[in-house]
Design an enzyme around this catalytic site. Structure first.
Site: not given
Ligand SMILES: Cc1cc2nc3c(=O)[nH]c(=O)nc-3n(C[C@H](O)[C@H](O)[C@H](O)COP(=O)(O)OP(=O)(O)OC[C@H]3O[C@@H](n4cnc5c(N)ncnc54)[C@H](O)[C@@H]3O)c2cc1C
Length: 616
Positions: A443
């Site tokens: 989220e």
């Molecule tokens: C168990 C689980 C359930 C989930 N359920 C859903 C779901 O139902 N639907 C759905 O769509 N998604 C879902 N997600 C996905 C989740 O919302 C994403 O994992 C999350 O938004 C982060 O994206 P990412 O994993 O690609 O990390 P990334 O975006 O790659 O981020 C990696 C790190 O970089 C930081 N970062 C990235 N961009 C920036 C920025 N611009 N400024 C500062 N810091 C930044 C982040 O804070 C994080 O610390 C789920 C994930 C998990 C693990």
């Protein structure tokens, strides 16, 4: 050990003594409600949570989710309680009865959900996602979409999901590559892959309605070109009957740290070229539609985080009263002193007090934000509506990030109280800690929340929303100042508010300057400070309610301590004063240190050459 989720006495205190939600019942929308009926909802939710959902907590974790021949299998203990989740109309409590809800205020639904989400989030998520899907359909759906889906998903007869994330589009949703092409019949054909989708597939319900973010061919790049589609697992004909299996399939599930009962699915759409969806709302308005949902969803995730802490704290408190280890430090020189329960040790008390103050403060905080939704919905005066809306906007990233991070901290403290036993599967704290972590990530990660607070919310209405928050806090201080014994707490908080204002101006200016990275490297500390201040506000507010009641209960007592020990209500109110005193005198000086750190303006991490300093 008794099973614990949330303290009912405290829930009642926040609803009726702190927020005094009865004022809502004067509104035509809630005229059929009264304190008794509201309390009955919470009582029934508590019964449902403790008796039916909680037994699935450990069992669901141990059995986990299976995936075989393309089929997702959820823990077998989920099916029975899910039926009651639907039958009891728990899924969309705050929605209109005409569309499958119970017509309750948000704040009462929030209180009831303490026992549903708190009992087993992995289980509760099936309903939470259905509710979110329904809300979007209610607000943006066509008449046909509402007729086909609304009651089904609000009731939980069919499930919902939320498909945003892709391998290359996580925090940066605008980078998504799932595409949609319009068909002659007005539907769209979707092609793409999503990952990490909670409840993406399962057989708990006979159908699943997937809201999917995708880009219509030729639409602008980035978030401006994103639309949202309803993609049913089984197509639904215009007469409501189920049609063919749609081309949206789960291609695998994640092995993960916690919430083992919750399927986290990879989803493929259109691998046979036949994935059909219906546009929800206008084309290219997908992000705006999502944003309508965001505040409530983020409040929900904040609640999820802190409830793991609430449960961990209650378990730790009970354990600390039973576990005998070591002698009382005050009797250390007494040769025949025997072992005492560990709750007698000052450092165990320190940890319990921190947990209690945070749990109490976060309950007030989450209920307050839920109540703001109700106040906003029922306000007739436009200025008042605006005030409530502004506070919701400002506090949403804080409630999401602060409550999930502090939830983790509480689980950690609770594990300390259990010693080695806490690290084992014999006690629930290790599971609570594993399950809690995800609330800090999805989220919108907590880093993204911090950027939202500094980058978007601080400057709302040229800083007027921020100033409004300060005015709300100062109002509580003014009330508390008149109550004997609370003046020192008021002075401390008031003084810190001035420093908080300075910090906001400092970072606000930097964020608008070429030195923008030096501002955003402090975004998370700023959110953290905001959370501490909100906690202190909530705890002072509680103390201001509790102190006169405690004084009345202690009236004429020769030995106040003995009366407090003998009277449950007196002990409860006394606990409010103690929690506020602890937090304001022990935490706020640390918060001031955090503020000083921000105002130092240090930004070594973001200097251009710094990237080379990290790693080998
Ligand atoms: C168990 C689980 C359930 C989930 N359920 C859903 C779901 O139902 N639907 C759905 O769509 N998604 C879902 N997600 C996905 C989740 O919302 C994403 O994992 C999350 O938004 C982060 O994206 P990412 O994993 O690609 O990390 P990334 O975006 O790659 O981020 C990696 C790190 O970089 C930081 N970062 C990235 N961009 C920036 C920025 N611009 N400024 C500062 N810091 C930044 C982040 O804070 C994080 O610390 C789920 C994930 C998990 C693990």
């Amino acid at each position: 050990m008794a099973q614990q989720i949330a303290d009912r006495r405290d829930i009642d205190f926040v609803l009726h003594e702190q927020l005094q939600i009865e004022s809502l019942f004067k509104h035509a929308r809630y005229q059929d409600l009264n304190r008794k009926s509201a309390d009955m909802v919470v009582t029934e939710a508590r019964r449902f949570g403790l008796k039916e959902i909680l037994p699935t907590y450990g069992e669901g974790d141990r059995e986990g989710v299976g995936y075989e021949d393309g089929q997702v299998k959820v823990p077998s203990c989920f099916y029975g309680p899910y039926k009651h989740y639907v039958d009891g109309e728990w899924i969309a409590m705050e929605e209109d009865p005409e569309v499958g809800g119970q017509g309750l205020p948000q704040v009462i639904a929030q209180a009831a959900r303490e026992y549903i989400v708190g009992a087993n989030f992995a289980f509760a998520a099936f309903g939470i996602l259905s509710h979110g899907t329904g809300k979007m359909i209610e607000l943006f759906g066509t008449d046909l979409q509402k007729k086909l889906f609304l009651k089904k998903v609000y009731s939980g007869e069919w499930a919902g999901t939320m498909l945003l994330t892709e391998p290359e589009a996580g925090s940066d949703v605008g980078a998504l590559t799932t595409t949609a092409r319009k068909n002659d019949d007005g539907t769209y054909s979707l092609t793409g892959n999503k990952i990490f989708i909670t409840c993406g597939d399962h057989d708990v319900t006979e159908n699943i309605i997937h809201p999917v973010l995708a880009r219509i061919e030729g639409a602008p790049a980035g978030t401006k070109g994103i639309s949202i589609f309803l993609v049913p697992k089984f197509w639904v004909h215009d007469d409501g009957s189920l049609g063919e299996r749609n081309d949206i399939v789960c291609t695998g599930i994640e092995e993960k740290m916690g919430i083992h009962g919750s399927p986290t699915c990879s989803m493929a759409m259109g691998s046979r070229g036949t994935c059909r969806g219906m546009l929800l709302g206008e084309a290219n308005r997908g992000m705006a539609i999502m944003f309508h949902m965001m505040n409530e969803a983020r409040l929900g995730v904040g609640q999820q985080g802190y409830l793991h802490g609430s449960s961990a704290y209650l378990h730790a408190a009970e354990y600390a009263k039973q576990r005998v280890q070591g002698r009382d430090i005050a009797a250390a020189r007494t040769p025949d002193a025997t072992g005492v329960p560990i709750i007698r040790h000052p450092d165990v008390r320190r940890q319990l007090m921190r947990m209690k103050a945070l749990v109490d403060g976060m309950r007030s905080f989450t209920f307050y934000v839920a109540y703001l939704f109700d106040l906003e919905a029922t306000a007739t005066d436009a200025t008042e509506k605006d005030r409530f809306q502004g506070l919701i906007e400002y506090l949403t990233p804080v409630v999401k990030a602060y409550c999930s991070d502090r939830g983790m901290e509480i689980c950690d403290l609770a594990m300390n109280v259990f010693g080695g036993y806490g690290y084992t599967r014999e006690y629930p704290v290790e599971q609570l800690m594993r399950d809690c972590k995800i609330a800090t990530i999805y989220e919108g990660t907590n880093s993204i929340q911090a950027m939202d607070l500094l980058g978007r919310k601080l400057g709302l209405k040229k800083g007027e929303v921020f100033m409004q928050l300060l005015r709300e806090i100062r109002q509580t201080i003014q009330t508390a100042e008149k109550i004997p014994g609370l003046q020192p707490l008021c002075g401390r908080l008031d003084q810190l508010l001035n420093r908080y204002g300075e910090t906001a101006v400092f970072l606000g200016k930097r964020a608008m300057s070429p030195n923008v990275k030096a501002a955003f490297v402090q975004a998370y500390p700023f959110l953290d400070v905001t959370g501490d201040i909100v906690m202190a506000w909530m705890l002072l507010w509680r103390a201001a309610v509790a102190q006169p009641k405690l004084a009345a209960l202690l009236d004429g007592a020769e030995d106040p301590a003995a009366r407090i020990a003998a009277n449950k209500d007196a002990a409860f109110y006394d606990g409010q004063i103690k929690a506020a005193t602890y937090f304001i005198h022990s935490q706020l000086p640390v918060t001031e240190g955090k503020i000083n750190g921000i105002l130092e303006g240090e930004a070594a991490a973001v200097l251009d050459a710094a990237e080379k300093s990290f790693g080998g």
